[in-house]
Design a protein around this motif. Structure first.
Motif: not given
Length: 244
Positions: A151-155, A196-201
Protein backbone atom coordinates in the motif's frame (compact mmCIF):
# COMPACT_ATOMS: atom_id res chain seq x y z
CA UNK A 1 9.74 -16.42 17.51
CA UNK A 2 6.25 -17.59 18.36
CA UNK A 3 5.00 -20.81 16.90
CA UNK A 4 1.47 -19.56 16.26
CA UNK A 5 0.12 -16.22 15.01
CA UNK A 6 -1.69 -15.59 18.27
CA UNK A 7 1.17 -16.56 20.55
CA UNK A 8 1.89 -13.77 22.99
CA UNK A 9 -1.63 -12.31 22.74
CA UNK A 10 -3.35 -12.11 26.09
CA UNK A 11 -6.93 -11.22 26.87
CA UNK A 12 -5.95 -9.04 29.82
CA UNK A 13 -3.08 -8.04 32.09
CA UNK A 14 -0.35 -10.56 32.84
CA UNK A 15 -1.48 -11.09 36.44
CA UNK A 16 -4.70 -10.81 38.37
CA UNK A 17 -7.09 -11.26 35.44
CA UNK A 18 -8.91 -8.59 33.44
CA UNK A 19 -10.02 -5.45 35.23
CA UNK A 20 -13.02 -3.24 34.54
CA UNK A 21 -12.81 0.00 32.60
CA UNK A 22 -12.54 2.93 35.06
CA UNK A 23 -15.14 5.69 34.97
CA UNK A 24 -12.84 8.44 33.62
CA UNK A 25 -11.91 6.28 30.64
CA UNK A 26 -15.52 5.30 30.00
CA UNK A 27 -16.47 8.99 30.06
CA UNK A 28 -13.63 9.79 27.68
CA UNK A 29 -14.87 7.15 25.24
CA UNK A 30 -18.32 8.72 25.35
CA UNK A 31 -16.92 12.22 24.77
CA UNK A 32 -14.80 11.03 21.87
CA UNK A 33 -17.75 9.11 20.42
CA UNK A 34 -20.08 12.12 20.62
CA UNK A 35 -17.46 14.33 18.95
CA UNK A 36 -17.00 11.68 16.27
CA UNK A 37 -20.75 11.39 15.62
CA UNK A 38 -21.11 15.17 15.38
CA UNK A 39 -18.11 15.40 13.05
CA UNK A 40 -19.41 12.69 10.73
CA UNK A 41 -22.88 14.25 10.82
CA UNK A 42 -21.47 17.64 9.83
CA UNK A 43 -19.54 16.01 6.98
CA UNK A 44 -22.72 14.34 5.77
CA UNK A 45 -24.63 17.65 5.84
CA UNK A 46 -21.82 19.29 3.88
CA UNK A 47 -21.94 16.52 1.31
CA UNK A 48 -25.70 16.95 0.95
CA UNK A 49 -25.29 20.76 0.83
CA UNK A 50 -27.60 21.22 3.80
CA UNK A 51 -26.99 24.06 6.25
CA UNK A 52 -24.33 26.76 6.50
CA UNK A 53 -21.18 25.35 4.89
CA UNK A 54 -18.86 27.75 6.69
CA UNK A 55 -20.30 26.96 10.10
CA UNK A 56 -20.23 23.22 9.44
CA UNK A 57 -16.58 23.37 8.34
CA UNK A 58 -15.67 25.36 11.45
CA UNK A 59 -17.55 22.85 13.62
CA UNK A 60 -15.71 19.93 12.05
CA UNK A 61 -12.32 21.58 12.60
CA UNK A 62 -13.14 22.27 16.25
CA UNK A 63 -14.40 18.73 16.83
CA UNK A 64 -11.18 17.22 15.50
CA UNK A 65 -9.50 18.30 18.73
CA UNK A 66 -11.99 16.18 20.72
CA UNK A 67 -11.27 12.78 19.16
CA UNK A 68 -8.09 11.81 21.03
CA UNK A 69 -7.75 14.53 23.68
CA UNK A 70 -10.41 13.18 26.11
CA UNK A 71 -8.69 9.77 26.09
CA UNK A 72 -5.31 11.34 26.88
CA UNK A 73 -6.84 13.31 29.77
CA UNK A 74 -8.55 10.19 31.13
CA UNK A 75 -5.31 8.19 31.04
CA UNK A 76 -3.61 10.93 33.05
CA UNK A 77 -6.46 10.93 35.58
CA UNK A 78 -6.26 7.16 36.13
CA UNK A 79 -2.51 7.22 36.72
CA UNK A 80 -0.85 6.52 33.37
CA UNK A 81 1.91 9.04 34.10
CA UNK A 82 3.13 6.92 37.01
CA UNK A 83 4.51 4.41 34.49
CA UNK A 84 7.12 5.01 31.78
CA UNK A 85 5.00 3.12 29.26
CA UNK A 86 1.99 5.23 30.20
CA UNK A 87 3.93 8.48 29.78
CA UNK A 88 5.02 7.44 26.28
CA UNK A 89 1.46 6.44 25.41
CA UNK A 90 0.00 9.75 26.60
CA UNK A 91 2.69 11.66 24.67
CA UNK A 92 1.76 9.70 21.54
CA UNK A 93 -1.92 10.54 22.04
CA UNK A 94 -1.09 14.24 22.46
CA UNK A 95 0.87 14.22 19.18
CA UNK A 96 -2.04 12.50 17.44
CA UNK A 97 -4.45 15.06 18.89
CA UNK A 98 -2.21 17.83 17.53
CA UNK A 99 -2.20 16.06 14.18
CA UNK A 100 -6.01 15.93 14.25
CA UNK A 101 -6.46 19.57 15.21
CA UNK A 102 -3.62 21.29 13.40
CA UNK A 103 -3.97 19.05 10.35
CA UNK A 104 -7.62 20.09 10.02
CA UNK A 105 -6.94 23.75 10.85
CA UNK A 106 -4.04 24.22 8.42
CA UNK A 107 -4.97 21.66 5.73
CA UNK A 108 -1.21 21.22 5.21
CA UNK A 109 -0.40 17.60 4.46
CA UNK A 110 3.15 17.74 5.83
CA UNK A 111 1.82 18.99 9.19
CA UNK A 112 -0.61 16.08 9.38
CA UNK A 113 2.00 13.55 8.22
CA UNK A 114 4.76 14.89 10.47
CA UNK A 115 2.74 14.96 13.67
CA UNK A 116 1.27 11.51 13.14
CA UNK A 117 4.64 10.05 12.20
CA UNK A 118 6.06 11.47 15.44
CA UNK A 119 3.06 10.10 17.34
CA UNK A 120 3.48 6.63 15.88
CA UNK A 121 7.19 6.59 16.71
CA UNK A 122 6.35 7.50 20.30
CA UNK A 123 3.74 4.72 20.34
CA UNK A 124 6.51 2.34 19.28
CA UNK A 125 8.60 3.56 22.23
CA UNK A 126 5.65 2.84 24.53
CA UNK A 127 5.24 -0.65 23.10
CA UNK A 128 8.93 -1.58 22.96
CA UNK A 129 9.10 -3.15 26.47
CA UNK A 130 6.36 -5.66 25.52
CA UNK A 131 7.68 -6.38 22.02
CA UNK A 132 8.38 -10.05 22.69
CA UNK A 133 4.74 -10.64 23.65
CA UNK A 134 3.47 -9.06 20.44
CA UNK A 135 2.95 -10.30 16.88
CA UNK A 136 6.07 -8.35 15.92
CA UNK A 137 7.91 -11.39 17.34
CA UNK A 138 5.91 -13.97 15.37
CA UNK A 139 5.68 -15.21 11.79
CA UNK A 140 2.82 -12.70 11.30
CA UNK A 141 5.33 -9.82 11.23
CA UNK A 142 6.18 -10.22 7.50
CA UNK A 143 2.46 -9.95 6.74
CA UNK A 144 2.30 -6.52 8.36
CA UNK A 145 5.42 -5.46 6.47
CA UNK A 146 4.03 -6.76 3.15
CA UNK A 147 0.77 -4.82 3.52
CA UNK A 148 2.65 -1.64 4.41
CA UNK A 149 5.10 -2.00 1.51
CA UNK A 150 2.37 -2.78 -1.01
CA UNK A 151 0.00 0.00 0.00
CA UNK A 152 2.83 2.41 0.85
CA UNK A 153 4.45 1.95 -2.56
CA UNK A 154 1.19 2.68 -4.38
CA UNK A 155 0.58 5.79 -2.28
CA UNK A 156 4.20 6.95 -2.49
CA UNK A 157 4.16 6.63 -6.29
CA UNK A 158 1.49 9.36 -6.32
CA UNK A 159 2.89 11.49 -3.50
CA UNK A 160 5.49 13.43 -5.48
CA UNK A 161 8.17 14.96 -3.20
CA UNK A 162 6.56 13.28 -0.19
CA UNK A 163 7.13 9.80 -1.61
CA UNK A 164 9.92 8.79 0.78
CA UNK A 165 8.24 10.16 3.94
CA UNK A 166 5.02 8.41 2.93
CA UNK A 167 6.78 5.05 2.51
CA UNK A 168 8.60 5.47 5.83
CA UNK A 169 5.30 6.39 7.45
CA UNK A 170 3.65 3.22 6.13
CA UNK A 171 6.44 1.01 7.48
CA UNK A 172 6.37 2.71 10.90
CA UNK A 173 2.60 2.27 10.95
CA UNK A 174 2.91 -1.45 10.22
CA UNK A 175 5.47 -1.77 13.02
CA UNK A 176 3.12 0.00 15.42
CA UNK A 177 0.25 -2.33 14.50
CA UNK A 178 2.41 -5.43 15.00
CA UNK A 179 3.88 -4.20 18.30
CA UNK A 180 0.40 -3.26 19.57
CA UNK A 181 -0.82 -6.83 19.07
CA UNK A 182 -0.13 -7.83 22.67
CA UNK A 183 -3.74 -8.54 23.61
CA UNK A 184 -7.08 -8.46 21.81
CA UNK A 185 -7.77 -4.69 22.16
CA UNK A 186 -4.22 -3.94 21.01
CA UNK A 187 -4.46 -6.32 18.06
CA UNK A 188 -7.74 -4.83 16.81
CA UNK A 189 -6.71 -1.25 17.60
CA UNK A 190 -3.43 -1.62 15.74
CA UNK A 191 -5.12 -3.09 12.68
CA UNK A 192 -7.73 -0.31 12.67
CA UNK A 193 -5.01 2.34 12.91
CA UNK A 194 -3.13 0.70 10.04
CA UNK A 195 -6.28 0.58 7.93
CA UNK A 196 -7.42 4.13 8.66
CA UNK A 197 -4.05 5.71 7.88
CA UNK A 198 -3.65 3.78 4.65
CA UNK A 199 -7.17 4.81 3.60
CA UNK A 200 -6.26 8.39 4.46
CA UNK A 201 -3.14 8.08 2.32
CA UNK A 202 -5.13 6.81 -0.64
CA UNK A 203 -7.60 9.66 -0.16
CA UNK A 204 -4.85 12.27 -0.05
CA UNK A 205 -2.64 11.06 -2.89
CA UNK A 206 -4.30 8.41 -5.04
CA UNK A 207 -8.11 8.73 -5.24
CA UNK A 208 -10.57 11.57 -5.08
CA UNK A 209 -12.55 10.83 -1.93
CA UNK A 210 -15.57 12.94 -0.92
CA UNK A 211 -15.27 14.43 2.55
CA UNK A 212 -18.35 12.57 3.81
CA UNK A 213 -16.92 9.23 2.69
CA UNK A 214 -13.53 10.08 4.18
CA UNK A 215 -15.18 10.94 7.49
CA UNK A 216 -16.83 7.51 7.62
CA UNK A 217 -13.85 5.53 6.31
CA UNK A 218 -11.13 7.35 8.25
CA UNK A 219 -12.48 8.97 11.40
CA UNK A 220 -14.63 6.09 12.68
CA UNK A 221 -11.87 3.43 12.64
CA UNK A 222 -9.33 6.03 13.84
CA UNK A 223 -11.36 6.92 16.94
CA UNK A 224 -12.02 3.24 17.62
CA UNK A 225 -8.29 2.48 17.28
CA UNK A 226 -7.28 5.14 19.80
CA UNK A 227 -9.90 3.89 22.25
CA UNK A 228 -8.80 0.26 21.91
CA UNK A 229 -5.09 1.10 22.27
CA UNK A 230 -5.90 3.05 25.43
CA UNK A 231 -7.95 0.13 26.71
CA UNK A 232 -5.04 -2.22 26.06
CA UNK A 233 -2.74 0.05 28.07
CA UNK A 234 -5.24 0.37 30.91
CA UNK A 235 -5.69 -3.39 31.14
CA UNK A 236 -1.96 -4.15 30.97
CA UNK A 237 -1.04 -1.62 33.65
CA UNK A 238 -4.25 -2.17 35.66
CA UNK A 239 -4.85 1.56 35.71
CA UNK A 240 -7.69 3.05 37.71
CA UNK A 241 -8.79 -0.17 39.37
CA UNK A 242 -10.22 1.82 42.30
CA UNK A 243 -12.29 3.94 39.88
CA UNK A 244 -14.14 1.03 38.25
Amino acid sequence: MSATPTAGLRAGPPAGGPVGVPRPLRLAFWCSGIALAANVGAALLLGLEIGDAGLLELTRKALMWALATPIAVALVLIGALRHAVGRWHVAALVLCALGDGLGAATAITIVLLGLFLAGHLVYLAALWPTRRRSLAWSWAAPGYAFVALLAGTVIAANAGPLAVPVLVYALVLAGLAAFAAIDTPGLVGGLLLLATDLIQGFGLFVLEMPDALRAFAVLIPYAAAQALLALSLQQRLRLGVADV
